[in-house]
Design an enzyme around this catalytic site. Structure first.
Site, mmCIF file in Angstrom:
data_model
loop_
_atom_site.group_PDB
_atom_site.id
_atom_site.type_symbol
_atom_site.label_atom_id
_atom_site.label_comp_id
_atom_site.label_asym_id
_atom_site.label_seq_id
_atom_site.Cartn_x
_atom_site.Cartn_y
_atom_site.Cartn_z
ATOM 1 N N GLY A 235 143.487 -13.881 39.539
ATOM 2 C CA GLY A 235 144.503 -14.779 40.077
ATOM 3 C C GLY A 235 145.403 -14.174 41.128
ATOM 4 O O GLY A 235 146.452 -14.734 41.451
ATOM 5 N N TYR B 102 143.561 -8.649 51.458
ATOM 6 C CA TYR B 102 144.884 -9.128 51.879
ATOM 7 C C TYR B 102 144.699 -10.414 52.691
ATOM 8 O O TYR B 102 145.112 -10.504 53.836
ATOM 9 C CB TYR B 102 145.577 -8.070 52.737
ATOM 10 C CG TYR B 102 146.378 -7.043 51.983
ATOM 11 C CD1 TYR B 102 145.990 -6.610 50.721
ATOM 12 C CD2 TYR B 102 147.531 -6.493 52.530
ATOM 13 C CE1 TYR B 102 146.726 -5.665 50.039
ATOM 14 C CE2 TYR B 102 148.279 -5.543 51.851
ATOM 15 C CZ TYR B 102 147.865 -5.131 50.605
ATOM 16 O OH TYR B 102 148.593 -4.193 49.931
#
Length: 498
Positions: free
Chosen positions: A88, A437
């Site tokens: 998550g 990222y």
């Protein structure tokens, strides 16, 4: 047993299958009283927790690979997208947000870690966290580890498939460099391993984002050898103590250090309410004792003035706790999947040459002029083993660079301004970024078809994440998912020819 909250054409097809085979599955619908609690359990970025954020029609927690296979088949037949969630931590919420009807396959029950010390390998299910992997390896051996990330609650499904940088990469490469086999459920609901999926797809899922091509079920990873004793240190230096000059020196030297020494820097604003200043934290792990580290530091980076009092010797697994700011806790805390939830925005880049002192002063000014939610800059040096691996060995192409990652807890204006300013100092043609990222500011997919869709993606985010590997990824996508079922805002588009 089948646990359901309501019925639909989708859930009816699941009911038929699971009653026939007496399997166990939990299917939570948007009308269930526990829906929001379960949805938010693994959600890390609170930006995507608002009532207006699109919610899945179903959250499915399979307990067997066959459940995943049938969820994919049912979703495809009933017009639902599939989003896969392991830990998550997805920076842009791709694993749990979509603007079209979708289901979440939550792999929270896929957490088995089987360690074979003799063979120096481990099968790790995709829903396990990095912390769980570290824990189970340590229970079998104090001389083995795995080169993955810092945060122990990150799921290995997404972390490894995005590349997986961490403290061991200068010695052993990134996590994806150390994958030996994988299991994946493809668009047709078939369960494939390395042999049956073929080398093209196996290449693609190791750093190209596994969810672009199917549902990663498990990884077979190579265990790496670590010493019984490693040494860690944290040395904070502020502007008034010469941090700018020291950081400039670090830029020029850190990638040249011996591969047993990994030293990153964490830069942040201190004293936000009065006497604001910049602090550069030199955060390091060394494979060996203090006695071996101090002479090496005196030779490689004497300006830091490292002393024995700054250093702590410990086991490798305890160093993972130290790096995650959990030192002193029992190693069982690595099994904890709960993580503080925050509002954040992440950006990344790869710096090719040292930023000058004059430009560093301008960067500090941007950070100091920000609000009380100033960004944090995390800088990881490459070199060592990273220089020895070709850019096309796996889709993760960033090798002889160092990463400048930036995270902001709540307000993102300052981080975007800082990222824009950094543009003159970092990788160009294309500018680089790290898939783990994930950043929608780089661009997102549109409804363009064919070659236009490919070119649109390549010229915005595709080449930034993957450089020249993007074309091969698109060709693999066309081979295994030509109808683009596994789609998201930054999924690989299928390309039949160039």
């Amino acid at each position: 047993m089948t646990v359901l909250s309501s019925a639909s054409s989708f859930s009816s097809s699941l009911i038929t299958f699971f009653l026939l085979f007496s399997s166990i599955i939990t299917l939570t619908t948007s009308t269930s009283p526990t829906f929001i609690k379960f949805l938010n359990f693994s959600l890390q970025n609170l930006i995507y927790s608002s009532p207006s954020t699109p919610k899945p029609n179903f959250i499915i927690t399979p307990t067997h690979a066959s459940h995943i296979q049938d969820v994919v088949r049912c979703s495809k037949a009933n017009g639902f997208q599939v989003r896969v969630r392991s830990g998550g931590h997805d920076y842009e919420g791709v694993s749990y947000v979509s603007d079209t009807p979708f289901v979440i396959v939550d792999l929270i029950h896929f957490r088995k870690v089987s360690v074979d010390v003799k063979d120096e390998t481990s099968w790790v299910e995709a829903g396990a966290t990095i912390g769980e992997v570290y824990y189970h390896i340590s229970k079998h051996s104090d001389r083995h580890g795995f080169p993955a990330g810092v945060c122990p609650t990150v799921g290995v499904g997404g972390h490894i498939s995005g590349g997986g940088m961490g403290f061991l990469m200068r010695k052993y490469g990134v996590a994806a460099d150390n994958v030996l086999d994988a299991e994946i459920v493809d668009v047709n609901g078939k369960l494939l391993n390395r042999k049956s999926m073929g080398e093209d797809l196996f290449w693609a899922v190791r750093g190209g984002g596994g969810a672009n091509f199917g549902v990663i079920v498990s990884w077979k990873i190579r265990l790496v050898r670590v010493l019984k004793v490693v040494t860690v240190f944290n040395v904070p230096i502020r502007l008034e103590e010469g941090a700018t000059t020291l950081f400039f020196k670090w830029q020029n030297e850190a990638h040249r250090f011996h591969e047993d020494l990994f030293m990153r820097t964490i830069i942040q604003v201190k004293n936000p309410n009065a006497n604001k200043t910049i602090e550069v934290l030199f955060n390091s792990i060394f494979f060996g004792t203090v006695e071996k580290l101090l002479p090496l530091m005196e030779k490689s980076f004497p300006e830091l003035g490292l002393e024995r009092i700054n250093c702590m010797e410990m086991s490798w697994v305890n160093s993972t706790l130290h790096n995650a700011q959990l030192y002193g806790e029992p190693i069982e805390i690595l099994l904890n999947r709960d993580h503080p939830k925050t509002y954040f925005k992440g950006k990344s880049d790869f710096v090719k040459k040292a930023i000058s002192i004059a430009d560093l002063d301008k960067i500090w000014k941007i950070m100091l002029d920000g609000d009380d939610k100033s960004p944090v800059l995390i800088n990881d040096p490459f070199g060592g083993r990273m220089n020895e691996i070709a850019e096309n060995e796996i889709p993760f192409p960033h090798r002889s660079d160092w990463k400048d990652g930036k995270k902001s807890p709540e307000y993102i204006d300052t981080i975007r301004r800082l990222h824009k300013y950094m543009g003159r100092h970092v990788s160009k043609s294309p500018r680089g970024a790290f898939l783990n990222y994930k950043d929608f500011d780089l661009g997102v997919n549109t409804d363009i078809n064919g070659i236009g869709r490919y070119l649109k993606a390549r010229n915005s985010w595709g080449a930034i994440y993957f450089k020249n590997n993007f074309e091969r990824l698109a060709m693999v996508k066309n081979k295994v998912d030509p109808e683009n079922f596994f789609w998201n805002q930054q999924s690989i588009p299928p390309l039949s020819s160039v």
